[in-house]
Structures are given as C-alpha cells and as structure tokens.
Design a protein around this motif. Structure first.
Motif, PDB file in Angstrom:
ATOM      1  N   ILE A  92     -36.213   9.842   7.932  1.00 65.08           N
ATOM      2  CA  ILE A  92     -35.454   9.168   8.989  1.00 65.08           C
ATOM      3  C   ILE A  92     -33.947   9.385   8.868  1.00 65.08           C
ATOM      4  O   ILE A  92     -33.277   9.685   9.866  1.00 65.08           O
ATOM      5  N   PRO A  93     -33.343   9.279   7.674  1.00 63.30           N
ATOM      6  CA  PRO A  93     -31.890   9.479   7.588  1.00 63.30           C
ATOM      7  C   PRO A  93     -31.450  10.894   7.964  1.00 63.30           C
ATOM      8  O   PRO A  93     -30.281  11.113   8.292  1.00 63.30           O
ATOM      9  N   ASN A  94     -32.398  11.849   7.914  1.00 62.36           N
ATOM     10  CA  ASN A  94     -32.045  13.237   8.194  1.00 62.36           C
ATOM     11  C   ASN A  94     -32.441  13.708   9.589  1.00 62.36           C
ATOM     12  O   ASN A  94     -32.140  14.848   9.967  1.00 62.36           O
ATOM     13  N   LEU A  95     -33.105  12.867  10.349  1.00 58.47           N
ATOM     14  CA  LEU A  95     -33.537  13.284  11.679  1.00 58.47           C
ATOM     15  C   LEU A  95     -32.355  13.573  12.601  1.00 58.47           C
ATOM     16  O   LEU A  95     -32.487  14.334  13.566  1.00 58.47           O
ATOM     17  N   SER A  96     -31.207  12.986  12.295  1.00 52.60           N
ATOM     18  CA  SER A  96     -30.016  13.210  13.122  1.00 52.60           C
ATOM     19  C   SER A  96     -29.142  14.349  12.601  1.00 52.60           C
ATOM     20  O   SER A  96     -28.079  14.626  13.160  1.00 52.60           O
ATOM     21  N   LEU A  97     -29.588  15.024  11.531  1.00 48.62           N
ATOM     22  CA  LEU A  97     -28.832  16.170  11.037  1.00 48.62           C
ATOM     23  C   LEU A  97     -28.859  17.282  12.086  1.00 48.62           C
ATOM     24  O   LEU A  97     -29.870  17.489  12.759  1.00 48.62           O
ATOM     25  N   ARG A  98     -27.758  17.988  12.214  1.00 53.52           N
ATOM     26  CA  ARG A  98     -27.714  19.131  13.123  1.00 53.52           C
ATOM     27  C   ARG A  98     -26.751  20.177  12.573  1.00 53.52           C
ATOM     28  O   ARG A  98     -25.981  19.897  11.660  1.00 53.52           O
ATOM     29  N   GLY A  99     -26.850  21.363  13.107  1.00 60.51           N
ATOM     30  CA  GLY A  99     -26.033  22.460  12.627  1.00 60.51           C
ATOM     31  C   GLY A  99     -26.823  23.497  11.850  1.00 60.51           C
ATOM     32  O   GLY A  99     -26.256  24.453  11.310  1.00 60.51           O
ATOM     33  N   TYR A 100     -28.169  23.320  11.806  1.00 57.21           N
ATOM     34  CA  TYR A 100     -29.004  24.287  11.097  1.00 57.21           C
ATOM     35  C   TYR A 100     -28.789  25.708  11.619  1.00 57.21           C
ATOM     36  O   TYR A 100     -28.860  26.684  10.867  1.00 57.21           O
ATOM     37  N   GLU A 101     -28.521  25.809  12.934  1.00 55.88           N
ATOM     38  CA  GLU A 101     -28.373  27.134  13.529  1.00 55.88           C
ATOM     39  C   GLU A 101     -27.173  27.891  12.958  1.00 55.88           C
ATOM     40  O   GLU A 101     -27.159  29.124  12.923  1.00 55.88           O
ATOM     41  N   VAL A 102     -26.150  27.158  12.508  1.00 57.44           N
ATOM     42  CA  VAL A 102     -24.971  27.804  11.932  1.00 57.44           C
ATOM     43  C   VAL A 102     -25.336  28.434  10.588  1.00 57.44           C
ATOM     44  O   VAL A 102     -24.990  29.587  10.302  1.00 57.44           O
ATOM     45  N   VAL A 103     -26.038  27.681   9.771  1.00 58.30           N
ATOM     46  CA  VAL A 103     -26.476  28.181   8.465  1.00 58.30           C
ATOM     47  C   VAL A 103     -27.413  29.370   8.660  1.00 58.30           C
ATOM     48  O   VAL A 103     -27.282  30.401   7.970  1.00 58.30           O
ATOM     49  N   ASP A 104     -28.348  29.250   9.596  1.00 60.21           N
ATOM     50  CA  ASP A 104     -29.299  30.334   9.839  1.00 60.21           C
ATOM     51  C   ASP A 104     -28.593  31.599  10.323  1.00 60.21           C
ATOM     52  O   ASP A 104     -28.949  32.714   9.912  1.00 60.21           O
ATOM     53  N   ALA A 105     -27.593  31.426  11.195  1.00 59.62           N
ATOM     54  CA  ALA A 105     -26.870  32.592  11.719  1.00 59.62           C
ATOM     55  C   ALA A 105     -26.080  33.285  10.609  1.00 59.62           C
ATOM     56  O   ALA A 105     -26.032  34.522  10.533  1.00 59.62           O
TER      57      ALA A 105
END
Length: 324
Positions: A92-105
């Motif tokens: 639950i505390p991580n469901l609002s994490l975002r920005g994965y696409e930056v790391v993946d790119a």
C-alpha cells in the motif's frame, strides 16, 4: 588500483564533509569509468529529458529511491514486478510510487551502450540525484558498484518503511536500524519540500483524531481549517502539497512549515517532539537554511550505502522489473 580508488573516495567525501564509515566504502565513484565511461552521462541525459518535461517527477523519483533503500537496502528491489502482486511495489505505501518509466528508459539506453554492466540499483541512485538537480536542488556524489537484489516482498515494505503516522521515537528506531542517525532523520525529512500527498492520509488528523470528532492538537488550527476546505470528510483522493506555498521548489521552506505546526503528516509534526530534531528545524528557520543543501547531500550519500549488495552478491538485471 582498488586501494587508490578507495583513498580517492575517502578524500572526496572528507572534503565534502560527508562522514561515512570506512568499512562501508566498497562502492566507487569511478566504478564504471573503464567499463562504461558514458554511464552517468547517459542516465543524466535521460533523466533531464523526463524531469524537464514533468518536474513533479523529481519528488517521485527521490521518494522511490528512499523507499528502495529502506527495504532490503539500496538494491533496486522496489523496481521488481511480481505476477502475484506480492512485491514491494504492490504494498500500500508503494502503490503511489511513480517514475518507473524514467529508470527503465535510462536502463534501456545503458543496455544498448554497455550491456550487462550497470545495475538497476545504481541507475535508481543516479536518477534520484539527477532528478533533484534538474529542479535546481542540491547535487551529491553517488558512489557506484551496487548490485541488484533478487528478492522483493510486499510484507518487507510494510514492515520497514517509516510510516507517515509514526512518532519521533519510532522514526528514530526506523532510521537507526538502517545506520542513519537523528540528524539524517530530520535532514531527509526535508525532502518533503517537494511533492504531494492526498487527503486520505490526513483525514483522521483533521476530522477524528481521537475518535471524538476532533483534530490533532499538534496541528496549527488555521492549517486544519485550510485542509478541511480542500479535504471534505469523505474525500480521500484530492491532492495536497507536502510543503504548502513552496511544493515545487527544493528549498528550506518545509522547515518553516514544520515550525509553524503545519506539517502534513504526524511524521512531520513530530520533529518538534525531540530536542535534536527541533533544534535543527529552528536553526534552518533562523539561518534561512544555510546548511541544508550540504546536510541533505551528506545524508543522501549515507543513505546510498544502506545494506548494499556488492561483489558476487545479487546480479546485474537486464530489465529492472524482472530478475534474470
């Protein structure tokens, strides 16, 4: 060569005023220099492309890095996906994490240039730093050489991530377990100078703190009134600035907010409940935050050494969301 690199890192960190125990210095500022000399430049370029278009990603990526390091250490485990939805990112505390696409790119660009060399853990560490720099926040050195973890468990995130509802005693324990002291706690809390949250996390504080329809007495009544205008009793989705009045700028305004009893979370307000953390807050307010950028840089370096995997431990993932 290793001893020379170690000495160079010790000297640089000493010049910068960073206090890191020598036994932990198994990372290297020049780790990829011979293997992939363009690694940092590639990550920086990708991060700038994303964050310059969407500055709010800076806060998101900084938060992601913090959440990674506090669970199983800085091993990129927060990036892993699970078909059963039981990985760290599913907590639950991580469901609002975002920005994965930056790391993946950034990782994709690195794989094209230097396949199987740069860990996702290092990519996330660099992306977090570079994202903050894009919005004119402080720079800090990022020693490299971390390897990626293969384990990511939802329950680990629930157990180890500091809670926004935690009091100062609990927070100090959370940080001490990771080798971080009370100063690191208050300094890294200053990262809340950027970013947003939502009404769900403050509903009880402003409407029903003790179960009697009251609000948290640790909050400034005028701030409670402001929050109630933005968050109706049944509104759990509207967004709120972590640092009202300065949420898009990396500065020391957050400490002014805390000093005025306008900390959004209990974990912010409780910084006034400890002699050391309260003094730090008051000092930043009184001095205009003259030491904060350096302090933040120092603490971010320390954070980057938490429970790292090096040598033959872990792996170098080909894709950050999946183990090899």
């Amino acid at each position: 060569m290793a001893s020379k690199n170690l000495l160079a890192l010790v000297v640089l960190l000493s010049v910068l005023g960073v206090s890191v125990a020598i036994p932990k210095l198994n990372l290297n500022l020049d780790y990829y220099r011979s293997k992939c000399p363009d690694a940092e430049r590639i990550v920086r370029r990708v991060t700038e492309q994303y964050v310059s278009r969407k500055p709010s990603l800076a806060a998101a990526l900084l938060r992601m890095y913090f959440h990674d390091c506090f669970v199983r250490g800085c091993d990129g485990s927060v990036l892993l996906k699970s078909p059963n939805k039981d990985a760290e990112r599913d907590a639950i505390p991580n469901l609002s994490l975002r920005g994965y696409e930056v790391v993946d790119a950034a990782k994709t660009a690195l794989e094209k240039k230097c396949p199987n060399l740069v860990s996702c853990a290092d990519v996330l560490a660099l992306v977090a730093r570079d994202a903050v720099v894009v919005i004119k926040g402080p720079w800090w050195p990022v020693p490299l050489g971390r390897r990626d973890g293969r384990i990511s468990k939802l329950n680990d995130a629930l157990q180890h991530l500091p809670s926004p509802f935690a009091d100062i005693k609990t927070l100090k324990k959370n940080f001490a377990v990771k080798g971080l002291n009370t100063k690191d706690l208050v300094v890294l809390s200053g990262g809340h100078t950027i970013g947003i949250s939502n009404c769900a996390l403050v509903n009880a504080r402003i409407y029903n703190f003790t179960g009697n329809g009251d609000f948290d007495p640790a909050m400034n009544p005028s701030y409670v009134r402001e929050l109630k205008k933005k968050c109706k009793p049944t509104d759990f989705r509207s967004t709120l600035d972590m640092d009202p009045g300065s949420a898009k700028k990396f500065d020391t305004h957050y400490f002014n907010v805390v000093a005025q009893k306008k900390g959004l979370f209990t974990s912010d307000s409780t910084l006034l409940d400890d002699v050391e953390t309260k003094l730090y807050v008051q000092t930043q307010v009184a001095t205009g935050g003259i030491s904060f950028n350096k302090d933040f840089s120092d603490s971010m370096v320390k954070l980057g050494f938490v429970q790292i995997l090096t040598g033959k431990n872990g792996e170098i993932r080909k894709k950050c969301a999946f183990v090899n």
